[in-house]
Design an enzyme around this catalytic site. Structure first.
Site, PDB file in Angstrom:
ATOM      1  N   TYR A 155      -2.364  -1.515  10.485  1.00 38.09           N
ATOM      2  CA  TYR A 155      -2.271  -1.603   9.020  1.00 38.09           C
ATOM      3  C   TYR A 155      -0.908  -1.099   8.543  1.00 38.09           C
ATOM      4  O   TYR A 155      -0.228  -1.748   7.746  1.00 38.09           O
ATOM      5  CB  TYR A 155      -3.415  -0.787   8.413  1.00 38.09           C
ATOM      6  CG  TYR A 155      -3.588  -0.914   6.924  1.00 38.09           C
ATOM      7  CD1 TYR A 155      -4.429  -1.887   6.383  1.00 38.09           C
ATOM      8  CD2 TYR A 155      -2.936  -0.058   6.037  1.00 38.09           C
ATOM      9  CE1 TYR A 155      -4.612  -1.992   5.005  1.00 38.09           C
ATOM     10  CE2 TYR A 155      -3.103  -0.157   4.673  1.00 38.09           C
ATOM     11  CZ  TYR A 155      -3.943  -1.123   4.157  1.00 38.09           C
ATOM     12  OH  TYR A 155      -4.124  -1.227   2.798  1.00 38.09           O
ATOM     13  N   SER A 194       0.862  -1.188   0.000  1.00 43.20           N
ATOM     14  CA  SER A 194       0.000   0.000   0.000  1.00 43.20           C
ATOM     15  C   SER A 194       0.893   1.231   0.000  1.00 43.20           C
ATOM     16  O   SER A 194       2.091   1.130   0.344  1.00 43.20           O
ATOM     17  CB  SER A 194      -0.850  -0.028   1.280  1.00 43.20           C
ATOM     18  OG  SER A 194      -1.454   1.226   1.528  1.00 43.20           O
TER      19      SER A 194
HETATM   20  P1  NAD Z   1     -11.461  -6.068  -0.056  1.00 46.01           P
HETATM   21  O1  NAD Z   1     -12.026  -5.859   1.290  1.00 46.01           O
HETATM   22  O2  NAD Z   1     -12.280  -5.748  -1.254  1.00 46.01           O
HETATM   23  O3  NAD Z   1     -10.920  -7.540  -0.191  1.00 46.01           O
HETATM   24  C1  NAD Z   1     -10.129  -8.134   0.816  1.00 46.01           C
HETATM   25  C2  NAD Z   1     -10.384  -9.621   0.790  1.00 46.01           C
HETATM   26  O4  NAD Z   1      -9.557 -10.199   1.819  1.00 46.01           O
HETATM   27  C3  NAD Z   1     -11.844  -9.982   1.119  1.00 46.01           C
HETATM   28  O5  NAD Z   1     -12.360 -10.871   0.139  1.00 46.01           O
HETATM   29  C4  NAD Z   1     -11.747 -10.643   2.499  1.00 46.01           C
HETATM   30  O6  NAD Z   1     -12.706 -11.662   2.698  1.00 46.01           O
HETATM   31  C5  NAD Z   1     -10.321 -11.197   2.459  1.00 46.01           C
HETATM   32  N1  NAD Z   1      -9.846 -11.432   3.813  1.00 46.01           N
HETATM   33  C6  NAD Z   1      -9.788 -10.554   4.857  1.00 46.01           C
HETATM   34  N2  NAD Z   1      -9.395 -11.174   5.972  1.00 46.01           N
HETATM   35  C7  NAD Z   1      -9.179 -12.472   5.640  1.00 46.01           C
HETATM   36  C8  NAD Z   1      -8.777 -13.621   6.363  1.00 46.01           C
HETATM   37  N3  NAD Z   1      -8.567 -13.582   7.686  1.00 46.01           N
HETATM   38  N4  NAD Z   1      -8.657 -14.794   5.701  1.00 46.01           N
HETATM   39  C9  NAD Z   1      -8.917 -14.874   4.386  1.00 46.01           C
HETATM   40  N5  NAD Z   1      -9.330 -13.829   3.654  1.00 46.01           N
HETATM   41  C10 NAD Z   1      -9.450 -12.636   4.264  1.00 46.01           C
HETATM   42  O7  NAD Z   1     -10.093  -5.223  -0.071  1.00 46.01           O
HETATM   43  P2  NAD Z   1      -9.159  -4.668  -1.243  1.00 46.01           P
HETATM   44  O8  NAD Z   1      -9.307  -3.196  -1.230  1.00 46.01           O
HETATM   45  O9  NAD Z   1      -9.319  -5.434  -2.504  1.00 46.01           O
HETATM   46  O10 NAD Z   1      -7.737  -4.970  -0.589  1.00 46.01           O
HETATM   47  C11 NAD Z   1      -6.865  -5.976  -1.022  1.00 46.01           C
HETATM   48  C12 NAD Z   1      -5.458  -5.629  -0.583  1.00 46.01           C
HETATM   49  O11 NAD Z   1      -5.071  -4.393  -1.169  1.00 46.01           O
HETATM   50  C13 NAD Z   1      -5.308  -5.456   0.933  1.00 46.01           C
HETATM   51  O12 NAD Z   1      -4.091  -6.012   1.370  1.00 46.01           O
HETATM   52  C14 NAD Z   1      -5.276  -3.959   1.099  1.00 46.01           C
HETATM   53  O13 NAD Z   1      -4.554  -3.578   2.234  1.00 46.01           O
HETATM   54  C15 NAD Z   1      -4.555  -3.546  -0.175  1.00 46.01           C
HETATM   55  N6  NAD Z   1      -4.776  -2.156  -0.541  1.00 46.01           N
HETATM   56  C16 NAD Z   1      -6.036  -1.712  -0.796  1.00 46.01           C
HETATM   57  C17 NAD Z   1      -6.213  -0.387  -1.122  1.00 46.01           C
HETATM   58  C18 NAD Z   1      -7.561   0.178  -1.421  1.00 46.01           C
HETATM   59  O14 NAD Z   1      -7.670   1.411  -1.486  1.00 46.01           O
HETATM   60  N7  NAD Z   1      -8.591  -0.609  -1.626  1.00 46.01           N
HETATM   61  C19 NAD Z   1      -5.116   0.488  -1.190  1.00 46.01           C
HETATM   62  C20 NAD Z   1      -3.842  -0.014  -0.920  1.00 46.01           C
HETATM   63  C21 NAD Z   1      -3.693  -1.348  -0.592  1.00 46.01           C
END
Ligand code: NAD
Length: 255
Positions: A150, A137
């Site tokens: 985080y 991130s």
């Molecule tokens: P999201 O919430 O859409 O998806 C996250 C997925 O992780 C979900 O399907 C959830 O069920 C799964 N998950 C969470 N805890 C879990 C566990 N204990 N066991 C198994 N699965 C689990 O989120 P996203 O935005 O697609 O994020 C994905 C990655 O990208 C994350 O690591 C997040 O930190 C990173 N990220 C996201 C953003 C953003 O703005 N969306 C920005 C930077 C980084």
């Protein structure tokens, strides 16, 4: 590159994506499948990964809660492309931060990636080729208040990724981080709704005046843009890209 030549890029390769049911993970699963990989779609959301796999024959749903490290140690080890993506957010000042929540976030976002790398690297080393792609991130490179777990987990993931890069380099394995700013996914949509409620302002105002303040490109990123960068990291020009962190952050870390 034509679709048919891209299709060959990952034929005969197996990928494992965590957090595959939603957002960035689901976009990466689709991209890997279209590039010819067999994909293990890991998520605690069993219905979500099953729905994703329904129209993608190369995708196998693998329900697993990554906070259970014994369960993580049972996941398939014969993996060529490991995408550590699952994540969750919790917002609280440090002095009020629930220690159990802190520990859970570190377990899912740092310890599970370590366990998965530890488990899958021997297969990659045997084949002399492997790709570890860590969805970090902007918060892997910069801090924000109230996101202690985080930010700590993402900074830890950056370190783990670099160590894997140094150990894996001579054996054909690369490891990198992708560092997005805010991406339009359920994780962010929930934060927008929560912040709008907490501050008594509209959702548009949250996006424009809170989320887009640190970035020069004034829009949310789409999950497919992150998947496109992941494809570069396993693609034909990827073998010397390792140990680095590639920002898709609209200029956030230029500050
Ligand atoms: P999201 O919430 O859409 O998806 C996250 C997925 O992780 C979900 O399907 C959830 O069920 C799964 N998950 C969470 N805890 C879990 C566990 N204990 N066991 C198994 N699965 C689990 O989120 P996203 O935005 O697609 O994020 C994905 C990655 O990208 C994350 O690591 C997040 O930190 C990173 N990220 C996201 C953003 C953003 O703005 N969306 C920005 C930077 C980084």
């Amino acid at each position: 590159m034509t679709t048919s030549s891209r299709e060959r890029i990952l034929s005969g390769r197996t990928a494992l994506v965590t957090g595959a049911a939603s957002g960035i993970g689901a976009a990466i699963v689709r991209r890997l499948a279209s590039d010819g990989a067999s994909v293990l779609a890991v998520d605690r959301d069993e219905a979500g990964v099953k729905a994703l796999a329904e129209d993608l024959p190369a995708v196998r749903p693998v329900p697993c809660d990554l906070s259970d490290l014994d369960a993580v140690d049972e996941l398939p080890a014969e993996v060529d492309v490991l995408v550590n993506n699952a994540g969750l957010q919790h917002v609280s000042p440090v002095q009020e931060f629930d220690p159990e929540r802190f520990s859970l976030i570190l377990r899912v976002m740092l310890e599970a990636p370590f366990r998965l790398a530890r488990r899958t690297l021997p297969h990659m080393y045997d084949r002399g080729w492997g790709r570890v792609i860590n969805i970090s991130s902007a918060h892997g490179l910069r801090a924000s208040p109230f996101k202690a777990a985080y930010v700590s987990a993402k900074h830890g993931l950056e370190g783990l990724s670099k160590v894997i890069a140094l150990e894996g380099g001579p054996r054909g394995v690369t490891s990198n981080c992708i560092n997005p700013a805010y991406v339009r996914t359920p994780l962010v949509e929930k934060q927008i709704a929560d912040q709008a409620r907490a501050h008594g302002i509209s959702e548009d105002t949250v996006v424009e005046e809170i989320m887009l303040t640190p970035v020069a490109v004034k829009r949310l990123i789409e999950p497919d843009e992150v998947a496109e960068l992941a494809a570069v990291l396993y693609g034909p020009a990827s073998s010397s890209i390792t140990g680095t962190s590639l920002a898709v952050d609209g200029g956030w870390t230029a500050r």
